[in-house]
Design an enzyme around this catalytic site. Structure first.
Site, PDB file in Angstrom:
ATOM      1  N   GLY A  14      74.020  13.883   9.409  1.00  0.00           N
ATOM      2  CA  GLY A  14      74.021  14.598   8.133  1.00  0.00           C
ATOM      3  C   GLY A  14      73.354  13.870   6.979  1.00  0.00           C
ATOM      4  N   ILE A  95      68.976  26.290  19.250  1.00  0.00           N
ATOM      5  CA  ILE A  95      67.872  27.217  18.970  1.00  0.00           C
ATOM      6  C   ILE A  95      68.456  28.606  18.735  1.00  0.00           C
ATOM      7  CG2 ILE A  95      65.843  28.336  19.977  1.00  0.00           C
ATOM      8  CD1 ILE A  95      65.145  25.645  21.229  1.00  0.00           C
ATOM      9  N   LEU A  96      68.029  29.232  17.651  1.00  0.00           N
ATOM     10  CA  LEU A  96      68.566  30.544  17.283  1.00  0.00           C
ATOM     11  C   LEU A  96      67.690  31.646  17.872  1.00  0.00           C
ATOM     12  CD1 LEU A  96      69.313  29.625  13.569  1.00  0.00           C
ATOM     13  CD2 LEU A  96      71.001  29.911  15.411  1.00  0.00           C
ATOM     14  N   ASN A 110      64.075  24.997   8.112  1.00  0.00           N
ATOM     15  CA  ASN A 110      64.386  23.904   9.039  1.00  0.00           C
ATOM     16  C   ASN A 110      63.559  22.685   8.652  1.00  0.00           C
ATOM     17  OD1 ASN A 110      65.369  22.619  11.491  1.00  0.00           O
ATOM     18  ND2 ASN A 110      63.320  22.937  12.341  1.00  0.00           N
ATOM     19  N   HIS A 112      61.854  19.380  10.355  1.00  0.00           N
ATOM     20  CA  HIS A 112      61.487  18.840  11.660  1.00  0.00           C
ATOM     21  C   HIS A 112      60.784  17.493  11.443  1.00  0.00           C
ATOM     22  CE1 HIS A 112      60.529  18.855  15.891  1.00  0.00           C
ATOM     23  NE2 HIS A 112      59.334  18.417  15.563  1.00  0.00           N
ATOM     24  N   GLU A 150      61.368  33.438  15.446  1.00  0.00           N
ATOM     25  CA  GLU A 150      61.800  33.456  16.845  1.00  0.00           C
ATOM     26  C   GLU A 150      61.119  32.383  17.695  1.00  0.00           C
ATOM     27  OE1 GLU A 150      59.979  35.621  15.310  1.00  0.00           O
ATOM     28  OE2 GLU A 150      58.186  35.975  16.517  1.00  0.00           O
ATOM     29  N   ASP A 153      60.257  26.006  15.996  1.00  0.00           N
ATOM     30  CA  ASP A 153      59.366  25.225  15.117  1.00  0.00           C
ATOM     31  C   ASP A 153      58.056  25.957  14.808  1.00  0.00           C
ATOM     32  OD1 ASP A 153      61.208  23.096  15.013  1.00  0.00           O
ATOM     33  OD2 ASP A 153      60.393  22.227  16.841  1.00  0.00           O
ATOM     34  N   ALA A 182      60.046  10.895   3.892  1.00  0.00           N
ATOM     35  CA  ALA A 182      59.609  12.301   3.935  1.00  0.00           C
ATOM     36  C   ALA A 182      60.780  13.291   3.901  1.00  0.00           C
ATOM     37  CB  ALA A 182      58.741  12.533   5.175  1.00  0.00           C
TER      38      ALA A 182
HETATM   39  C1  GAR Z   1      66.495  14.599  11.411  1.00  0.00           C
HETATM   40  O1  GAR Z   1      65.507  13.648  11.652  1.00  0.00           O
HETATM   41  C2  GAR Z   1      65.947  16.003  11.589  1.00  0.00           C
HETATM   42  O2  GAR Z   1      64.638  16.144  11.138  1.00  0.00           O
HETATM   43  C3  GAR Z   1      66.017  16.141  13.080  1.00  0.00           C
HETATM   44  O3  GAR Z   1      67.242  15.538  13.438  1.00  0.00           O
HETATM   45  C4  GAR Z   1      67.573  14.518  12.485  1.00  0.00           C
HETATM   46  C5  GAR Z   1      68.961  14.811  11.938  1.00  0.00           C
HETATM   47  O4  GAR Z   1      69.415  13.779  11.107  1.00  0.00           O
HETATM   48  N1  GAR Z   1      65.935  17.515  13.478  1.00  0.00           N
HETATM   49  C6  GAR Z   1      65.319  17.927  14.574  1.00  0.00           C
HETATM   50  O5  GAR Z   1      64.827  17.180  15.379  1.00  0.00           O
HETATM   51  C7  GAR Z   1      65.289  19.434  14.777  1.00  0.00           C
HETATM   52  N2  GAR Z   1      64.280  19.797  15.720  1.00  0.00           N
HETATM   53  P1  GAR Z   1      70.591  13.989  10.052  1.00  0.00           P
HETATM   54  O6  GAR Z   1      71.769  14.622  10.790  1.00  0.00           O
HETATM   55  O7  GAR Z   1      70.918  12.610   9.582  1.00  0.00           O
HETATM   56  O8  GAR Z   1      70.083  14.869   8.938  1.00  0.00           O
END
Ligand code: GAR
Length: 201
Positions: A14, A95-96, A110, A112, A150, A153, A182
């Site tokens: 989080g 995945i939704l 989202n 990524h 759908e 990413d 970032a």
């Molecule tokens: C983040 O790096 C986010 O971009 C990635 O998971 C991590 C979650 O960290 N998400 C994905 O890979 C989704 N495809 P966090 O729980 O500390 O925010």
């Protein structure tokens, strides 16, 4: 218009949720407000961050035998309970379906951890993304915030920021740099921009 009611969906640490909550505190995010945090993992540390910030939480878990329909019905029930207008996937590892995303067209964001279209789509999440970037030997990676449709990413890109790969990087070190330089910046900024647009509709 009142502030846009936001739900943040999480599965893990989080830190992106924390960046959103901090942006709210600083006033950088002022057109929307986080009203709900939903986790699909009971042990997600993100839940503690939400509780500390006084944000209501809901757990919606898809069990080993659970169907996607039941899982998404659980998500919808929580979102409707809090009258949510904008959904943010912040490290949400599920995945939704197209049925779900169509209900919230241009209302799901989202983050990524790569420069889409590199290292994205099904199977690319968390540290795996950085592992793949290091294996390929790219010298620049980064993060992307996009609308969710759908295609995993595949939705319209809202913001991107490049981050340098350093010699000797491990997936963990690269992940931290991408988050710090970032993700934690472009995600709250993109939310503010989308919420501000919704307020002026
Ligand atoms: C983040 O790096 C986010 O971009 C990635 O998971 C991590 C979650 O960290 N998400 C994905 O890979 C989704 N495809 P966090 O729980 O500390 O925010």
């Amino acid at each position: 218009m009142d502030k846009v009611k936001i739900a943040v969906l999480v599965s893990g640490g989080g830190t992106n949720l924390q960046a959103i909550l901090d942006a709210q505190t600083s006033g950088a995010l002022h057109s929307g407000e986080v009203r709900l945090v939903i986790s699909n993992r009971p042990d997600a540390y993100a839940l503690q961050r939400a509780e500390k910030a006084g944000v209501p939480t809901r757990m919606v878990v898809r069990g080993a035998q659970g169907s996607r329909e039941t899982f998404e019905a659980g998500l919808l029930a929580a979102l409707e309970e809090f009258d949510i207008q904008l959904i943010v996937l912040a490290g949400f590892m599920a995945i939704l379906s197209g049925d779900f995303t169509a209900r919230y067209e241009k209302r799901i964001l989202n983050v990524h951890p790569s420069l889409i279209p590199a290292f994205c789509g099904e199977g690319y999440y968390g540290l795996r993304v950085h592992q793949a970037a290091l294996e390929k030997g790219v010298k620049v990676t980064g993060a992307t915030v996009h609308f969710v449709n759908e295609v995993p990413d595949g939705g319209e890109i809202i913001a991107q920021k490049a981050v340098a790969v350093h010699p000797g990087d491990t997936p963990e070190r690269l992940q931290k740099r991408v988050m710090r330089q970032a993700e934690w910046k472009i995600l709250p900024a993109a939310i503010e921009s989308v919420a501000a647009g919704m307020c002026s509709e």
